[in-house]
Design a protein around this motif. Structure first.
Motif, PDB file in Angstrom:
ATOM      1  N   LYS A  71       0.867  -1.183   0.000  1.00  0.00           N
ATOM      2  CA  LYS A  71       0.000   0.000   0.000  1.00  0.00           C
ATOM      3  C   LYS A  71       0.897   1.223   0.000  1.00  0.00           C
ATOM      4  CE  LYS A  71      -3.851  -2.314   2.304  1.00  0.00           C
ATOM      5  NZ  LYS A  71      -4.802  -2.293   3.440  1.00  0.00           N
ATOM      6  N   TYR A  72       0.961   1.891  -1.147  1.00  0.00           N
ATOM      7  CA  TYR A  72       1.858   3.032  -1.315  1.00  0.00           C
ATOM      8  C   TYR A  72       1.064   4.330  -1.245  1.00  0.00           C
ATOM      9  CZ  TYR A  72       5.218   6.232  -3.446  1.00  0.00           C
ATOM     10  OH  TYR A  72       6.051   7.293  -3.692  1.00  0.00           O
ATOM     11  N   HIS A  73       1.422   5.172  -0.295  1.00  0.00           N
ATOM     12  CA  HIS A  73       0.746   6.448  -0.084  1.00  0.00           C
ATOM     13  C   HIS A  73       1.680   7.580  -0.506  1.00  0.00           C
ATOM     14  CE1 HIS A  73      -2.161   4.143   2.259  1.00  0.00           C
ATOM     15  NE2 HIS A  73      -1.140   3.628   2.927  1.00  0.00           N
ATOM     16  N   ASN A  74       1.351   8.239  -1.596  1.00  0.00           N
ATOM     17  CA  ASN A  74       2.147   9.366  -2.072  1.00  0.00           C
ATOM     18  C   ASN A  74       1.589  10.647  -1.474  1.00  0.00           C
ATOM     19  OD1 ASN A  74       3.693  11.246  -3.374  1.00  0.00           O
ATOM     20  ND2 ASN A  74       2.909  10.815  -5.416  1.00  0.00           N
ATOM     21  N   LYS A  75       2.146  11.069  -0.353  1.00  0.00           N
ATOM     22  CA  LYS A  75       1.695  12.273   0.341  1.00  0.00           C
ATOM     23  C   LYS A  75       2.466  13.513  -0.095  1.00  0.00           C
ATOM     24  CE  LYS A  75       0.093   9.728   4.414  1.00  0.00           C
ATOM     25  NZ  LYS A  75       0.099   9.643   5.898  1.00  0.00           N
ATOM     26  N   SER A  76       3.305  13.372  -1.105  1.00  0.00           N
ATOM     27  CA  SER A  76       4.134  14.476  -1.572  1.00  0.00           C
ATOM     28  C   SER A  76       3.393  15.313  -2.609  1.00  0.00           C
ATOM     29  CB  SER A  76       5.437  13.940  -2.168  1.00  0.00           C
ATOM     30  OG  SER A  76       5.208  13.404  -3.463  1.00  0.00           O
TER      31      SER A  76
END
Length: 321
Positions: A71-76
């Protein structure tokens, strides 16, 4: 050391390994854990949480082998992906300092000077073990503030997790810290492949094809790699899911997906597109999975290759209400 003739190298390996090497050459130490990284642990066996906040990967340092769901969360504020590179036994990212630094340094200087032929020929001086690196899948591109869910089967070993999208100044994200060692242990996950709603097959000869209409709601796509080759930009093929708005331009998207274009894979991504994951470059014969919740609208599958439309690797579709 193995003697290689000019342009006899596996350029897909060369380019991928280049991006991780740049990070080492710039002095960004991926082996150093931050407090934030130490706090990120799997919620359950086989589920791996990965978080990007700026130019980083916060994730566990060790994971089980077998089937894992990432589960990859790109918060950038930039588009990213992750790719898992499996190193040959006994080699780590530290080996790039002495064995890979000289040819990559010179080769990249030549490429940046517009001398691509001389630059790629310089990579013939890479160590023989370099050509044993196996690119083992990962998430497709993920737009800012979005997440992806990808399921992969991994063998035990030492891997590097990387992203080589470019910053506005042309520097690869890996040079800014997006390269992180991951150890896949002998302990096997108890996970199994997810149930599939749509099967995708991708190959250099037939392009991207899928077996059924795609509907709204939760979808699980399988991606089977029937083959794998190095395309004109020295990359292998993958599958990325993109949501398109009315201002999206498919020609701009196609060009942007080719890193060899000076404006390719560089921030910002094309207008009117949102990347929703997929399955990154994987070996021939392998299968990966990705899950997404689809809203009504226009979408596309696209591979990170030049001339994707001509190769059948840019396919648009519409999800109805």
């Amino acid at each position: 050391m193995k003697t290689l003739q000019p342009f006899s190298v596996n350029y897909s390996n060369v380019l991928y390994f280049l991006f991780t090497s740049i990070m080492i050459l710039q002095g960004c130490g991926p082996d150093k854990k931050t407090k934030a990284q130490e706090k990120v642990v799997p919620k359950d066996e086989g589920t791996i949480e990965i978080i990007t906040t700026v130019m980083d990967f916060k994730s566990p340092d060790t994971i089980p082998s077998g089937w894992n769901t990432f589960k990859y969360h790109n918060k950038s504020t930039e588009t990213h992906f992750f790719l898992l590179d499996k190193y040959p036994e006994g080699k780590t990212i530290q080996d790039t300092k002495t064995e890979v630094f000289p040819p990559f340094d010179k080769g990249m200087d030549l490429i940046n000077e517009g001398k691509s032929e001389e630059g790629f020929t310089e990579f013939n001086n890479l160590p023989a073990w370099f050509f044993e690196v196996v690119f083992s899948g990962g998430s497709g591109l993920v737009s800012p503030k979005k997440s992806s869910i990808t399921t992969l089967k991994l063998e035990p070993g030492y891997y590097i997790m990387e992203c080589y999208v470019k910053m506005p100044n042309g520097k690869f994200h890996s040079s800014m810290g997006m390269a992180k060692p991951i150890v896949v242990t002998n302990k096997k996950s108890s996970n199994a492949p997810p149930s599939v709603t749509t099967s995708i097959k991708v190959s250099s000869t037939e392009g991207i094809n899928y077996n059924s209409p795609i509907t709204k709601g939760a979808q699980v796509f399988s991606v089977e790699f029937l083959d794998q080759i190095a395309h004109e930009n020295f990359m292998g093929h993958d599958v990325n899911l993109v949501k398109l708005t009315d201002i999206a331009n498919l020609e701009d998207l196609e060009s942007w997906m080719n890193w060899a274009d000076p404006k390719g894979l560089i921030t910002p991504s094309p207008q009117g597109v949102t990347f929703l994951g997929g399955v990154n470059d994987s070996p021939a014969g392998s299968i990966g999975y990705f899950k997404v919740n689809l809203e009504p609208g226009h979408y596309a599958f696209i591979a990170e290759v030049p001339n994707a439309l001509k190769k059948g690797m840019l396919k648009t579709f519409t999800v109805l209400e």
